[in-house]
Design a protein around this motif. Structure first.
Motif, PDB file in Angstrom:
ATOM      1  N   SER A  83      41.636  37.425  45.173  1.00  0.00           N
ATOM      2  CA  SER A  83      40.853  36.192  45.274  1.00  0.00           C
ATOM      3  C   SER A  83      40.572  35.830  46.726  1.00  0.00           C
ATOM      4  O   SER A  83      39.486  35.354  47.053  1.00  0.00           O
ATOM      5  CB  SER A  83      41.576  35.036  44.578  1.00  0.00           C
ATOM      6  N   ASP A 190      30.662  30.597  43.780  1.00  0.00           N
ATOM      7  CA  ASP A 190      31.762  31.556  43.767  1.00  0.00           C
ATOM      8  C   ASP A 190      32.785  31.274  44.865  1.00  0.00           C
ATOM      9  O   ASP A 190      33.959  31.611  44.714  1.00  0.00           O
ATOM     10  CB  ASP A 190      31.226  32.981  43.904  1.00  0.00           C
ATOM     11  N   LEU A 193      35.077  28.730  43.324  1.00  0.00           N
ATOM     12  CA  LEU A 193      35.860  29.335  42.248  1.00  0.00           C
ATOM     13  C   LEU A 193      37.052  30.107  42.790  1.00  0.00           C
ATOM     14  O   LEU A 193      38.180  29.957  42.311  1.00  0.00           O
ATOM     15  CB  LEU A 193      34.972  30.254  41.410  1.00  0.00           C
ATOM     16  N   GLU A 194      36.815  30.945  43.794  1.00  0.00           N
ATOM     17  CA  GLU A 194      37.913  31.735  44.354  1.00  0.00           C
ATOM     18  C   GLU A 194      38.933  30.841  45.052  1.00  0.00           C
ATOM     19  O   GLU A 194      40.133  31.107  45.003  1.00  0.00           O
ATOM     20  CB  GLU A 194      37.362  32.788  45.326  1.00  0.00           C
ATOM     21  N   LYS A 197      41.105  29.432  42.338  1.00  0.00           N
ATOM     22  CA  LYS A 197      42.066  30.410  41.833  1.00  0.00           C
ATOM     23  C   LYS A 197      43.235  30.590  42.795  1.00  0.00           C
ATOM     24  O   LYS A 197      44.393  30.690  42.377  1.00  0.00           O
ATOM     25  CB  LYS A 197      41.363  31.745  41.577  1.00  0.00           C
ATOM     26  N   PHE A 212      38.364  23.267  40.655  1.00  0.00           N
ATOM     27  CA  PHE A 212      37.694  23.777  39.461  1.00  0.00           C
ATOM     28  C   PHE A 212      36.593  22.832  38.994  1.00  0.00           C
ATOM     29  O   PHE A 212      35.499  23.266  38.624  1.00  0.00           O
ATOM     30  CB  PHE A 212      38.684  24.005  38.328  1.00  0.00           C
ATOM     31  N   PHE A 215      33.782  23.257  41.266  1.00  0.00           N
ATOM     32  CA  PHE A 215      33.088  24.496  40.899  1.00  0.00           C
ATOM     33  C   PHE A 215      32.187  24.287  39.685  1.00  0.00           C
ATOM     34  O   PHE A 215      31.051  24.761  39.653  1.00  0.00           O
ATOM     35  CB  PHE A 215      34.117  25.596  40.610  1.00  0.00           C
ATOM     36  N   ILE A 270      32.539  26.747  30.896  1.00  0.00           N
ATOM     37  CA  ILE A 270      33.004  25.889  31.982  1.00  0.00           C
ATOM     38  C   ILE A 270      33.032  24.433  31.554  1.00  0.00           C
ATOM     39  O   ILE A 270      33.972  23.694  31.878  1.00  0.00           O
ATOM     40  CB  ILE A 270      32.101  26.079  33.224  1.00  0.00           C
ATOM     41  N   ASP A 286      42.289  29.404  30.526  1.00  0.00           N
ATOM     42  CA  ASP A 286      41.013  30.086  30.361  1.00  0.00           C
ATOM     43  C   ASP A 286      41.083  31.130  29.259  1.00  0.00           C
ATOM     44  O   ASP A 286      42.081  31.801  29.079  1.00  0.00           O
ATOM     45  CB  ASP A 286      40.656  30.753  31.686  1.00  0.00           C
ATOM     46  N   TYR A 325      38.006  32.636  34.873  1.00  0.00           N
ATOM     47  CA  TYR A 325      37.777  31.258  35.252  1.00  0.00           C
ATOM     48  C   TYR A 325      39.051  30.453  35.379  1.00  0.00           C
ATOM     49  O   TYR A 325      39.028  29.248  35.221  1.00  0.00           O
ATOM     50  CB  TYR A 325      36.843  30.589  34.240  1.00  0.00           C
ATOM     51  N   THR A 330      43.127  26.471  36.059  1.00  0.00           N
ATOM     52  CA  THR A 330      41.697  26.542  35.895  1.00  0.00           C
ATOM     53  C   THR A 330      41.291  27.755  35.138  1.00  0.00           C
ATOM     54  O   THR A 330      42.047  28.640  34.938  1.00  0.00           O
ATOM     55  CB  THR A 330      41.003  26.578  37.272  1.00  0.00           C
TER      56      THR A 330
END
Length: 335
Positions: A83, A190, A193-194, A197, A212, A215, A270, A286, A325, A330
């Protein structure tokens, strides 16, 4: 990968990310032979046969297979490193794309994408932008086959095929101006998102939830709002008005519409996760999780049919985390 292990790994250890993977199943030659040579998901009949053969209850055998499957999953440390590598790439390429596009006329007026087409010069900065993005998506497509196979493998593989085809097709047909807009727009979500994570793997629950939800907003606004109103509007209508009908136009737009269908699918997932986050106070697990779990695993020690055959086969809590996700805090995934 050099960045992942020589930079991301020390960062992960400094943030106290768990280095161990999922809990290992107790060694058992009979179950291991079934797992490796016959099936990783035994049916009810086989479970009953193994239960009689080993003098274990069925639930203990199911738990053993679950833990053995999870044993092959990547550790939280490895997922954090992956990530961090993706976060670094997306942040770099998005920043590069914004700096490049700020100097171009087609960022502010999409009709400029078609001015002088197809005799538009391929600028070195644009060429570099395309080659780096294409290389990255090729790597994602191939790495799917060596990474853990997740529930949405088919959807993600379709997405990577469409993305690589779009980048290649737009490059070959010199539709690169609008291509740069598409690339930059997709990279924005993105990054967040990373980051979410990584926060999840560090067990920063509140930060992960906040990221999250951020995102989710960025993804939905960019993929369901800006993309159709800005990108599809110019490729479906402005391009046709400027240049008329030609074969590449239809191929390009079909690929863009397939991408939009995938956007709708992921937005649905999402929105479900975001709704659970708001209603329950945290983001639900997820659906793309790469670590299996079960309510059965709440038991600390499984019961067997005889005292001498008791096995310590706890669940996989503490091995949460996914490359999709997000799990625990998240995940469809990348655009």
């Amino acid at each position: 990968m050099i960045m992942a292990w020589f930079i991301a790994k020390p960062c992960a250890l400094g943030l106290k990310v768990q280095a161990n993977g999922p809990q290992k199943a107790q060694p058992n030659a009979i179950l291991e032979k079934v797992f490796t040579a016959i099936t990783k998901h035994p049916d009810e009949k086989r479970l009953e046969g193994l239960s009689k053969q080993l003098d274990w209850d069925v639930r203990s055998i199911q738990r053993w297979f679950r833990q053995r499957r999870n044993q092959e999953k990547p550790s939280t440390l490895r997922k954090f490193c992956e990530s961090m590598w993706r976060f670094t790439f997306y942040l770099y390429i998005f920043t590069y794309g914004v700096r490049f596009l700020k100097k171009t006329p087609w960022l502010w007026n999409t009709r400029q994408c078609w001015s002088g087409y197809p005799y538009q010069p391929l600028m070195p900065d644009l060429h570099y932008y395309y080659i780096v993005e294409l290389s990255f998506y090729w790597s994602l497509m191939f790495s799917q086959f060596i990474d853990v196979k997740r529930k949405d493998f088919g959807i993600m593989f379709t997405h990577h095929i469409v993305t690589v085809t779009l980048i290649t097709f737009s490059y070959v047909t010199n539709l690169t101006r609008v291509g740069t807009l598409i690339l930059c727009l997709h990279d924005a979500a993105d990054i967040v998102l990373e980051a979410a994570k990584m926060a999840n793997y560090c067990k920063c629950q509140k930060l992960s939830d906040l990221l999250f939800l951020t995102f989710a907003v960025v993804f939905i606004v960019s993929r369901l709002g800006i993309y159709p109103l800005w990108i599809l509007n110019t490729t479906l209508f402005e391009l046709y008005e400027a240049l008329g009908n030609f074969p590449a136009l239809w191929v390009f737009n079909v690929l863009l519409m397939v991408l939009q269908i995938l956007h709708c699918f992921w937005s649905y997932l999402i929105i479900k996760a975001a709704y659970k986050a708001i209603s329950k106070g945290k983001v639900a697990k997820d659906a793309r999780s790469d670590v299996e779990s079960s309510s059965d695993e709440e038991e600390t020690v499984p019961r067997s049919k005889a005292p001498h055959s008791a096995v310590a086969t706890n669940g996989t809590s503490g091995a949460n985390g996914t490359n999709g996700y997000l799990t625990g805090a998240t995940s469809s995934e990348e655009h």
